[in-house]
Design a protein around this motif. Structure first.
Motif, PDB file in Angstrom:
ATOM      1  N   GLU A 157       0.823  -1.203   0.000  1.00 52.08           N
ATOM      2  CA  GLU A 157       0.000   0.000   0.000  1.00 52.08           C
ATOM      3  C   GLU A 157       0.858   1.254   0.000  1.00 52.08           C
ATOM      4  N   GLN A 159       0.540   5.828   0.473  1.00 53.96           N
ATOM      5  CA  GLN A 159      -0.237   7.020   0.800  1.00 53.96           C
ATOM      6  C   GLN A 159       0.493   8.231   0.234  1.00 53.96           C
ATOM      7  N   SER A 161       0.126  12.733   0.043  1.00 54.91           N
ATOM      8  CA  SER A 161      -0.601  13.988   0.199  1.00 54.91           C
ATOM      9  C   SER A 161       0.319  15.179  -0.026  1.00 54.91           C
ATOM     10  N   MET A 203       3.983   4.939  -6.229  1.00 56.91           N
ATOM     11  CA  MET A 203       3.817   6.081  -5.327  1.00 56.91           C
ATOM     12  C   MET A 203       4.817   7.199  -5.632  1.00 56.91           C
ATOM     13  N   LEU A 226      -5.953  12.936   1.443  1.00 58.94           N
ATOM     14  CA  LEU A 226      -4.981  11.842   1.484  1.00 58.94           C
ATOM     15  C   LEU A 226      -5.390  10.819   0.428  1.00 58.94           C
ATOM     16  N   MET A 228      -4.905   7.136  -1.109  1.00 52.69           N
ATOM     17  CA  MET A 228      -4.426   5.828  -0.681  1.00 52.69           C
ATOM     18  C   MET A 228      -4.515   4.825  -1.817  1.00 52.69           C
ATOM     19  N   TYR A 229      -3.455   4.062  -1.968  1.00 51.40           N
ATOM     20  CA  TYR A 229      -3.370   3.061  -3.033  1.00 51.40           C
ATOM     21  C   TYR A 229      -3.249   1.680  -2.392  1.00 51.40           C
ATOM     22  N   ASP A 230      -4.106   0.770  -2.809  1.00 46.04           N
ATOM     23  CA  ASP A 230      -4.065  -0.605  -2.328  1.00 46.04           C
ATOM     24  C   ASP A 230      -3.721  -1.484  -3.528  1.00 46.04           C
ATOM     25  N   ARG A 238      -9.573   8.330  -1.888  1.00 46.81           N
ATOM     26  CA  ARG A 238      -9.143   9.596  -1.301  1.00 46.81           C
ATOM     27  C   ARG A 238     -10.000   9.891  -0.097  1.00 46.81           C
TER      28      ARG A 238
END
Ligand code: ZN
Length: 255
Positions: A157, A159, A161, A203, A226, A228-230, A238
């Motif tokens: 994962e 994150q 921002s 990322m 924020l 977030m990528y899974d 987001r």
């Protein structure tokens, strides 16, 4: 600054975009970006910023290239194992784009040097792997009014921002999101936790896009959000980050 013949050719795919054009390209060439960490996130980030013609890249990293880094840190090369990462990064960037000046900072970010490092650049991209650095950069970027674009990784994962808390309402800082660092034993690092290398690539590349958007003033800033990528579910989502009035860094109650 006038673009040279070679630069017109090199940046042709930027120049053809109405949103970038000659003016935008000149802006990128005049920009100074500090990248903290020349590792899994810093690798794609530095390569794309260099390719885009961001004129000056400061790189902070006190580490040496290790064979076990190469699984994800695509900036480095087998022949440079043992070299300082900032030296290896400079060589890789010079091979991509000789227009880019690299300023090497073979150090860790500390309370003693953070202010001077941040002050010398227009924008900071944090690809570090520790909370001490994250909090120092948060403080100094707030104080000196520099956009901070921060990414973080876990094994599958990521994150991301952008923090511009000095803009006030609607613009939180990293400490509005995470008030205190977690206990060190709860923080897995890549060296011990493992990571699918390409997740760092996703990322770090997203981080490069957000840096270029901030420099060019394009589109919607991630500030206040924020991402977030899974990787296992192949999903992005987001969330809105509220500004914390009691935040010790940027809160109005803290003053
Ligand atoms: Zn805050």
């Amino acid at each position: 600054m006038e673009l040279t013949e070679a630069q017109f050719h090199r940046y042709a795919r930027h120049l053809i975009l109405d949103e970038v054009g000659e003016e935008g390209q000149e802006k990128l060439l005049a920009s100074r970006v500090l990248v903290v960490g020349a590792g899994g996130l810093g690798s794609p980030l530095l390569l794309y910023l260099a390719a885009a013609g961001v004129g000056t890249l400061g790189i902070v990293d006190d580490d040496h290239v290790d064979l076990s880094n190469l699984q994800r840190q695509v900036l480095h090369a087998t022949e440079r194992v043992g070299a300082l990462k900032v030296e290896s990064a400079r060589d890789a960037i010079a091979a991509v784009n000789p227009d880019v000046a690299v300023e090497r900072h073979a150090a860790r970010v500390t309370a003693a040097n953070a202010g001077a490092l941040v002050a010398a650049y227009d924008l900071v991209a944090d690809g570090s792997d520790n909370f001490a650095t994250r909090y120092l950069l948060t403080e100094e970027c707030y104080r000196l009014k520099r956009p901070l674009i921060a990414a973080a990784l876990s094994p599958f994962e990521g994150q991301l921002s952008t923090f511009r808390p000095y803009l006030g309402e609607g613009h939180p800082c990293y400490r509005c999101l995470f008030r205190e660092p977690p206990p060190p034993d709860l923080v897995p690092r890549c060296e011990t936790a493992g990571i699918l290398g390409a997740v760092a690539g996703v990322m770090g590349t997203l981080q490069a896009v957000e840096v270029l958007k901030e420099l060019l003033g394009l589109g919607d800033s991630l500030s206040g959000t924020l991402l977030m990528y899974d990787a296992l579910r192949t999903s992005f989502h987001r969330i809105t980050i509220p500004k914390d009035p009691a935040c010790p860094t940027c809160g109005t109650a803290a003053a």
